[in-house]
Design a protein around this motif. Structure first.
Motif, PDB file in Angstrom:
ATOM      1  N   LEU A 392      36.574  62.380  70.108  1.00  0.00           N
ATOM      2  CA  LEU A 392      37.116  63.054  68.932  1.00  0.00           C
ATOM      3  C   LEU A 392      38.378  63.827  69.287  1.00  0.00           C
ATOM      4  CD1 LEU A 392      36.915  63.759  65.947  1.00  0.00           C
ATOM      5  CD2 LEU A 392      35.427  65.689  66.585  1.00  0.00           C
ATOM      6  N   ASP A 393      38.357  64.543  70.413  1.00  0.00           N
ATOM      7  CA  ASP A 393      39.550  65.271  70.850  1.00  0.00           C
ATOM      8  C   ASP A 393      40.712  64.309  71.091  1.00  0.00           C
ATOM      9  OD1 ASP A 393      38.228  67.663  70.723  1.00  0.00           O
ATOM     10  OD2 ASP A 393      37.923  67.871  72.887  1.00  0.00           O
ATOM     11  N   ALA A 394      40.420  63.143  71.677  1.00  0.00           N
ATOM     12  CA  ALA A 394      41.464  62.156  71.941  1.00  0.00           C
ATOM     13  C   ALA A 394      42.046  61.612  70.636  1.00  0.00           C
ATOM     14  CB  ALA A 394      40.907  61.017  72.791  1.00  0.00           C
ATOM     15  N   LEU A 395      41.188  61.327  69.668  1.00  0.00           N
ATOM     16  CA  LEU A 395      41.662  60.824  68.376  1.00  0.00           C
ATOM     17  C   LEU A 395      42.523  61.872  67.670  1.00  0.00           C
ATOM     18  CD1 LEU A 395      38.424  59.053  67.084  1.00  0.00           C
ATOM     19  CD2 LEU A 395      40.508  57.946  67.948  1.00  0.00           C
ATOM     20  N   ARG A 396      42.125  63.124  67.763  1.00  0.00           N
ATOM     21  CA  ARG A 396      42.921  64.193  67.148  1.00  0.00           C
ATOM     22  C   ARG A 396      44.274  64.318  67.836  1.00  0.00           C
ATOM     23  NH1 ARG A 396      37.880  68.510  66.592  1.00  0.00           N
ATOM     24  NH2 ARG A 396      37.229  67.894  64.489  1.00  0.00           N
ATOM     25  N   ALA A 397      44.288  64.179  69.161  1.00  0.00           N
ATOM     26  CA  ALA A 397      45.561  64.245  69.896  1.00  0.00           C
ATOM     27  C   ALA A 397      46.466  63.084  69.489  1.00  0.00           C
ATOM     28  CB  ALA A 397      45.295  64.218  71.399  1.00  0.00           C
ATOM     29  N   TYR A 398      45.880  61.904  69.330  1.00  0.00           N
ATOM     30  CA  TYR A 398      46.678  60.744  68.908  1.00  0.00           C
ATOM     31  C   TYR A 398      47.217  60.951  67.496  1.00  0.00           C
ATOM     32  CZ  TYR A 398      47.960  55.868  68.043  1.00  0.00           C
ATOM     33  OH  TYR A 398      48.663  54.716  67.737  1.00  0.00           O
ATOM     34  N   ASP A 399      46.384  61.470  66.622  1.00  0.00           N
ATOM     35  CA  ASP A 399      46.795  61.671  65.233  1.00  0.00           C
ATOM     36  C   ASP A 399      47.940  62.682  65.133  1.00  0.00           C
ATOM     37  OD1 ASP A 399      46.686  61.170  62.531  1.00  0.00           O
ATOM     38  OD2 ASP A 399      45.038  62.549  62.129  1.00  0.00           O
ATOM     39  N   LYS A 400      47.963  63.658  66.034  1.00  0.00           N
ATOM     40  CA  LYS A 400      49.020  64.666  66.027  1.00  0.00           C
ATOM     41  C   LYS A 400      50.327  64.167  66.653  1.00  0.00           C
ATOM     42  CE  LYS A 400      45.987  68.742  66.220  1.00  0.00           C
ATOM     43  NZ  LYS A 400      45.540  69.881  67.078  1.00  0.00           N
ATOM     44  N   ASP A 401      50.237  63.121  67.437  1.00  0.00           N
ATOM     45  CA  ASP A 401      51.402  62.621  68.164  1.00  0.00           C
ATOM     46  C   ASP A 401      52.165  61.640  67.277  1.00  0.00           C
ATOM     47  OD1 ASP A 401      53.232  61.440  69.956  1.00  0.00           O
ATOM     48  OD2 ASP A 401      51.878  61.753  71.651  1.00  0.00           O
ATOM     49  N   GLU A 402      52.991  62.169  66.402  1.00  0.00           N
ATOM     50  CA  GLU A 402      53.682  61.342  65.417  1.00  0.00           C
ATOM     51  C   GLU A 402      54.575  60.292  66.079  1.00  0.00           C
ATOM     52  OE1 GLU A 402      53.087  61.271  62.306  1.00  0.00           O
ATOM     53  OE2 GLU A 402      51.816  63.058  62.152  1.00  0.00           O
ATOM     54  N   GLY A 403      55.198  60.648  67.184  1.00  0.00           N
ATOM     55  CA  GLY A 403      56.077  59.707  67.869  1.00  0.00           C
ATOM     56  C   GLY A 403      55.332  58.491  68.388  1.00  0.00           C
ATOM     57  N   LEU A 404      54.177  58.721  69.004  1.00  0.00           N
ATOM     58  CA  LEU A 404      53.399  57.607  69.551  1.00  0.00           C
ATOM     59  C   LEU A 404      52.793  56.773  68.428  1.00  0.00           C
ATOM     60  CD1 LEU A 404      52.589  56.359  72.259  1.00  0.00           C
ATOM     61  CD2 LEU A 404      50.458  57.659  72.129  1.00  0.00           C
ATOM     62  N   LYS A 405      52.308  57.430  67.389  1.00  0.00           N
ATOM     63  CA  LYS A 405      51.762  56.693  66.239  1.00  0.00           C
ATOM     64  C   LYS A 405      52.818  55.782  65.631  1.00  0.00           C
ATOM     65  CE  LYS A 405      50.092  59.895  63.515  1.00  0.00           C
ATOM     66  NZ  LYS A 405      49.403  60.468  62.337  1.00  0.00           N
ATOM     67  N   GLU A 406      54.020  56.301  65.490  1.00  0.00           N
ATOM     68  CA  GLU A 406      55.113  55.519  64.921  1.00  0.00           C
ATOM     69  C   GLU A 406      55.451  54.340  65.826  1.00  0.00           C
ATOM     70  OE1 GLU A 406      58.154  54.635  62.136  1.00  0.00           O
ATOM     71  OE2 GLU A 406      56.705  56.287  61.996  1.00  0.00           O
ATOM     72  N   ALA A 407      55.489  54.590  67.132  1.00  0.00           N
ATOM     73  CA  ALA A 407      55.832  53.534  68.083  1.00  0.00           C
ATOM     74  C   ALA A 407      54.788  52.418  68.085  1.00  0.00           C
ATOM     75  CB  ALA A 407      55.977  54.124  69.484  1.00  0.00           C
ATOM     76  N   MET A 408      53.532  52.775  67.968  1.00  0.00           N
ATOM     77  CA  MET A 408      52.456  51.779  67.943  1.00  0.00           C
ATOM     78  C   MET A 408      52.371  51.071  66.598  1.00  0.00           C
ATOM     79  SD  MET A 408      50.905  51.556  70.908  1.00  0.00           S
ATOM     80  CE  MET A 408      49.236  50.951  70.607  1.00  0.00           C
ATOM     81  N   GLY A 409      52.992  51.643  65.575  1.00  0.00           N
ATOM     82  CA  GLY A 409      53.005  51.029  64.254  1.00  0.00           C
ATOM     83  C   GLY A 409      52.130  51.795  63.280  1.00  0.00           C
ATOM     84  N   LYS A 410      52.674  52.100  62.101  1.00  0.00           N
ATOM     85  CA  LYS A 410      51.929  52.885  61.108  1.00  0.00           C
ATOM     86  C   LYS A 410      50.644  52.183  60.678  1.00  0.00           C
ATOM     87  CE  LYS A 410      55.960  55.256  59.124  1.00  0.00           C
ATOM     88  NZ  LYS A 410      56.782  55.454  57.899  1.00  0.00           N
ATOM     89  N   GLU A 411      50.731  50.868  60.435  1.00  0.00           N
ATOM     90  CA  GLU A 411      49.552  50.139  59.959  1.00  0.00           C
ATOM     91  C   GLU A 411      48.470  50.121  61.029  1.00  0.00           C
ATOM     92  OE1 GLU A 411      52.626  49.150  59.833  1.00  0.00           O
ATOM     93  OE2 GLU A 411      53.126  48.488  57.785  1.00  0.00           O
TER      94      GLU A 411
END
Length: 442
Positions: A392-411
């Motif tokens: 859960l902590d890892a998922l929250r960290a990923y969700d907060k990391d807008e740059g990485l989320k964008e790089a991996m793709g929004k969808e």
């Protein structure tokens, strides 16, 4: 010119193709297609109901078509009438953006547009268990320090040698196999390659190891921590970046003159920045490299019976020292020791590229090099973040990391976070034996 799979079948005596794809949770899915029908499948793809696997789709979605990549076809060494072929997932004539192999292919193209071609090697660790998965398969494998145990190796020689023979036949150039640090645990290594080819080989290796183990009456598992108290299954990734793909590569972009502490251990400036991206995004990275509830029983484990977990719990890097999240064992490459055996072969490579590109573009500083034994002196490091304590902590960290989320793709990111949060909620609603043992009489 692309390989014609129909002719491939005729020339090699292949009667069936396993058209395969990997879903968001790392599950391998396939359809068995007779060679007589492969021409149509190569053109249009094999149809799947995506909702029936771990993809964020509904029963109302149209067919997802898995279009085989003919250049990646592998004839099963243990059944040469069948060829395994990884696929591009397509829906309504467009690549499905959340499909893991598609995510990786897009990032490879993005890196290539900047003259960067990532090559990786992985260290696949696994246990050989009894068929029910409850205990290690070798009752005599009980040494306190079993790593490289010669006699234990001989008792499972038939399995390990058969897998190694298959890799030799496939031209993967395996170069060493060993009994690992836990009782019943093994590691097998083969040559590094372009990121997509490494991901395809990694995916096939897991399939092959499981098939060969079952043939011998055992169960191969890549679960991060299958046996309490023993070292877990890592999947260390060795990373370098080159000037061209495949055999055309001549110059290692990570090698050369660098400054500061990274230069002292043989990384170029771009190598430093790529490493900086890995360090910058490490906590979010864990949601991909350590994707299960069980993953955090490996990276946050207490001392094992062998004396060390061989897994990181802090965001630190070093030279040739295995007690940190990243080590630089020599010039021109580094080893990411965070990933575990549950990592999706395609998403593992994708997130490495995404984080590394982010680091290069922003000239990210990897921070101070720590040359201490983190297992005995880690408490002295006060300026390094701790890795997530749970999924859960890892998922929250990923969700907060807008740059990485964008790089991996929004969808992809939206689908992954949705399904993984549902998985966490399912886990959290489960009542365990521990709960009753410790709180029934409170």
């Amino acid at each position: 010119m692309a390989t014609d799979l129909e002719k491939f079948a005729e020339q090699n005596g292949v009667k069936y193709f396993m058209i395969s794809y990997t879903d968001l949770f790392g599950g391998q899915r396939a359809k068995l297609v007779p060679a007589r029908a492969i021409a149509g499948m190569q053109k249009d793809g094999a149809g799947f109901a995506g909702f029936a696997t771990w993809l964020d789709l509904t029963p109302a979605h149209p067919d997802m078509l898995a279009v085989p990549d003919p250049e990646a076809a592998i004839i099963l060494p243990w059944n040469k009438e069948i060829a395994w072929v990884p696929s591009t997932c397509v829906m309504e004539d467009k690549p499905l953006k959340q499909a893991p192999r598609n995510v990786l292919c897009r990032l490879i193209e993005e890196a290539a547009s900047e003259g960067l071609h990532v090559k990786t090697g992985i260290e696949a660790e696994f246990f050989l268990l009894t068929p029910d998965g409850q205990q290690i398969s070798d009752q005599y494998d009980t040494a306190g320090k079993p790593c490289y145990d010669q006699q234990a190796f001989m008792r499972r020689l038939d399995v390990i040698r058969e897998i190694s023979d298959h890799m030799l036949e496939l031209g993967w150039n395996p170069y060493q196999n060993d009994h690992e640090d836990a009782n019943g645990q093994w590691e097998m290594n083969w040559d590094f390659d372009d990121a997509l080819r490494t991901a395809d080989k990694h995916s096939f290796f897991k399939f092959m190891a499981k098939c060969v183990a079952e043939k011998h009456g055992y169960r191969a598992t890549f679960m991060p921590k299958p046996i309490e108290g023993l070292t877990g299954n890592g999947c260390h990734a060795h990373i370098s970046v080159w000037d061209a793909p495949g055999a055309a590569a001549k110059t290692n972009v990570f090698a050369g003159e660098g400054t500061g502490q990274t230069g002292e251990v043989g990384l170029s400036e771009r190598g430093k920045y790529f490493l900086g991206g890995i360090m910058k995004h490490a906590s979010a990275l864990a949601a991909i490299t350590n994707p299960t509830v069980n993953s955090y029983k490996r990276i946050n484990a207490p001392r094992t019976t062998s004396g060390a977990t061989w897994a990181p719990n802090s965001v630190t890097w070093t030279g040739n020292n295995r007690t940190h999240m990243v080590r630089v064992p020599g010039p021109g490459r580094f080893e990411l020791r965070l990933p575990d055996g549950a990592a999706n072969p395609y998403l593992l490579q994708a997130v490495i590229i995404a984080a590394g590109l982010s680091g290069i573009r922003s000239k990210a500083d990897p921070g101070k090099r720590h040359d201490i034994d983190m297992y005995s002196e880690g408490h002295t490091v006060t300026d390094a973040p701790k890795l997530p304590l749970n999924m859960l902590d890892a998922l929250r960290a990923y969700d907060k990391d807008e740059g990485l989320k964008e790089a991996m793709g929004k969808e992809f990111s939206a689908a992954y976070l949705k399904l993984k949060h549902e998985e966490w909620n399912d886990y959290a609603s489960h009542f365990s034996t521990w709960e009753k043992a410790n709180t029934l009489d409170i």
